[in-house]
Design a protein around this motif. Structure first.
Motif, PDB file in Angstrom:
ATOM      1  N   THR A  31       0.918  -1.495  -0.115  1.00 57.40           N
ATOM      2  CA  THR A  31       0.112   0.098  -0.131  1.00 57.40           C
ATOM      3  C   THR A  31       1.028   1.247   0.014  1.00 57.40           C
ATOM      4  OG1 THR A  31      -1.787  -1.229   1.223  1.00 57.40           O
ATOM      5  CG2 THR A  31      -1.929   1.278   1.083  1.00 57.40           C
ATOM      6  N   THR A  32       1.828   1.323   0.739  1.00 55.68           N
ATOM      7  CA  THR A  32       2.879   2.493   0.689  1.00 55.68           C
ATOM      8  C   THR A  32       3.414   2.813  -0.405  1.00 55.68           C
ATOM      9  OG1 THR A  32       3.379   2.078   3.205  1.00 55.68           O
ATOM     10  CG2 THR A  32       4.827   3.125   2.162  1.00 55.68           C
TER      11      THR A  32
ATOM     12  N   VAL B 161       1.276   4.289  -2.786  1.00 56.52           N
ATOM     13  CA  VAL B 161       1.049   5.620  -2.364  1.00 56.52           C
ATOM     14  C   VAL B 161       2.072   6.552  -2.999  1.00 56.52           C
ATOM     15  CG1 VAL B 161       0.800   7.476  -0.658  1.00 56.52           C
ATOM     16  CG2 VAL B 161      -0.572   5.365  -0.386  1.00 56.52           C
TER      17      VAL B 161
ATOM     18  N   LEU C 106       5.643  13.451   0.364  1.00 56.95           N
ATOM     19  CA  LEU C 106       5.698  11.981  -0.084  1.00 56.95           C
ATOM     20  C   LEU C 106       6.713  11.771  -1.233  1.00 56.95           C
ATOM     21  CD1 LEU C 106       2.024  11.098  -0.823  1.00 56.95           C
ATOM     22  CD2 LEU C 106       3.761   9.830   0.594  1.00 56.95           C
TER      23      LEU C 106
ATOM     24  N   ARG D  20       0.856   6.665   5.672  1.00 53.09           N
ATOM     25  CA  ARG D  20      -0.387   6.554   5.801  1.00 53.09           C
ATOM     26  C   ARG D  20      -0.950   8.147   5.888  1.00 53.09           C
ATOM     27  NH1 ARG D  20       0.511   1.899   8.673  1.00 53.09           N
ATOM     28  NH2 ARG D  20       0.990   3.000  10.589  1.00 53.09           N
TER      29      ARG D  20
ATOM     30  N   GLY E  26      -0.581  10.174   2.776  1.00 53.20           N
ATOM     31  CA  GLY E  26      -1.690   9.825   1.965  1.00 53.20           C
ATOM     32  C   GLY E  26      -3.064  10.461   2.118  1.00 53.20           C
TER      33      GLY E  26
ATOM     34  N   PRO F 271      -1.681  14.393   0.037  1.00 53.92           N
ATOM     35  CA  PRO F 271      -0.368  14.274  -0.756  1.00 53.92           C
ATOM     36  C   PRO F 271       0.185  15.137  -1.408  1.00 53.92           C
ATOM     37  CG  PRO F 271      -2.565  13.396  -1.986  1.00 53.92           C
ATOM     38  CD  PRO F 271      -2.817  13.775  -0.615  1.00 53.92           C
TER      39      PRO F 271
END
Length: 361
Positions: free
Chosen positions: A92-93, A96, A106, A279, A282, A285
């Motif tokens: 998931t990371t 993102v 990010l 997280r 996200g 962003p």
């Protein structure tokens, strides 16, 4: 059936006085047969009634057998969703980070090395220099520099407006307004937090630094915030995986600042720390990467090797032209390390964006 037949035969013999076919010669024999038949009928009924529990068992028996057959079939449909594994979280990371725009926190997070924590062996606060030294040489220690920057409604103990006597803090971690009064029992209400804790830095790369770099890190305004004292103590040396500010409105800026500090000093993040930061970011962003302070950039940069002195530099001092008033801009209070002049009326903050003070005028 035998009892019923006997009852009929016996009754007939009693009525007519004999029943030769059955060998009954008189009423007395018929009466005996009738009584025996009644007994037989009663016993048969009892035996018939005794079979009822067997029928009940036969009917109930399938129930336990049916339970195992139906239970497994329904369990998967009602079971709770599994806790995501580390692989799922990391995937998931990665997803993102793949969408991160240039210049965002990010995108900077994606540039950091990812490793486990090094041992804490050898760590001490003294490894990062004396607490709150005046690294920018503006005549004011780092703690008071941060208090002057982050508090409002300030009063000071000195004429140069360096040492803060009182003020008010809009605390980023709690969202509350905290009154600050300097004193032995009151100063701790507002503390200066290292956004990246010093021990965290020690375990993610700072062990290999020299003393000057660690001192610069501990006093870099980029990584320092005036905050609620008890919440700072609650955080301890936690990273984003173990502690985030209760005020959710500042979490994006908080973790973005951690990323900026780690990127500026080449520190790494642990896998759980990276996932936790991703997280938070996200949800925002576009959060920009905070800008490093000019002084930290100067100190962290490689020290230039001095050029060989020229022949004119070796000439006797008396031969050098004397500095005239024309060499110093009128009204300047200090010469900064990058060669610019400062006209600040107070020592606090003088040359703070130009590498600190080189010479006071």
């Amino acid at each position: 059936m035998v009892g019923l037949t006997g009852l009929l035969v016996g009754s007939f013999a009693v009525v007519v006085g004999h029943f030769r076919t059955a060998g009954l010669a008189g009423r007395r024999a018929g009466a005996v047969l009738t009584v025996l038949s009644l007994v037989a009928l009663a016993g048969g009924g009892a035996l018939a009634g005794g079979d009822a529990p067997a029928d009940t068992v036969a009917t109930a028996a399938p129930t336990p057998a049916e339970t195992p057959a139906t239970t497994p079939a329904t369990t998967p449909a009602t079971a709770a969703a599994p806790i995501p594994s580390a692989t799922t979280t990391t995937s998931t990371t990665d997803a993102v980070l793949a969408l991160a725009a240039p210049g965002t926190a990010l995108a900077a997070l994606d540039t950091l090395d990812v490793k486990g924590r090094a041992p804490k062996t050898g760590y001490s606060r003294d490894a990062f220099g004396a607490a709150w030294t005046d690294t920018d040489q503006n005549g004011c220690d780092t703690r008071n520099d941060v208090l002057n920057r982050d508090l409002i409604a300030l009063t000071w103990t000195d004429a140069v407006h360096c040492t803060v006597a009182a003020g008010a803090l809009a605390d980023p971690y709690s969202g509350d307004v905290i009154a600050f009064t300097r004193g032995g029992s009151t100063s701790a209400a507002v503390q200066v937090d290292h956004v990246v804790a010093l021990s965290n830095a020690w375990q993610t790369g700072a062990q290999s630094w020299d003393a000057a770099t660690r001192t610069a890190f501990a006093n870099d305004p980029l990584g320092l915030l005036a905050v609620d004292g008890p919440l700072n103590e609650q955080k301890g040396d936690g990273d984003a995986a173990t502690w985030l500010p209760p005020n959710t409105a500042v979490r994006c800026d908080y973790v973005a600042r951690q990323v900026a500090v780690k990127a500026a000093y080449g520190l790494w993040v642990t896998p759980p720390e990276r996932d936790a930061i991703a997280r938070v970011l996200g949800t925002c962003p576009a959060e920009p990467l905070p800008v490093r302070s000019a002084f930290a950039a100067l100190v962290a940069a490689p020290v230039p090797v001095p050029a060989a002195p020229s022949a004119s530099a070796l000439a006797p001092a008396g031969d050098a032209p004397a500095e005239t008033s024309a060499d110093v801009p009128a009204g300047a209070s200090a010469i900064c390390r990058d060669g610019t002049s400062s006209y600040s009326a107070h020592r606090r903050g003088t040359c703070s964006h130009h590498g600190g003070v080189d010479t006071w005028l």
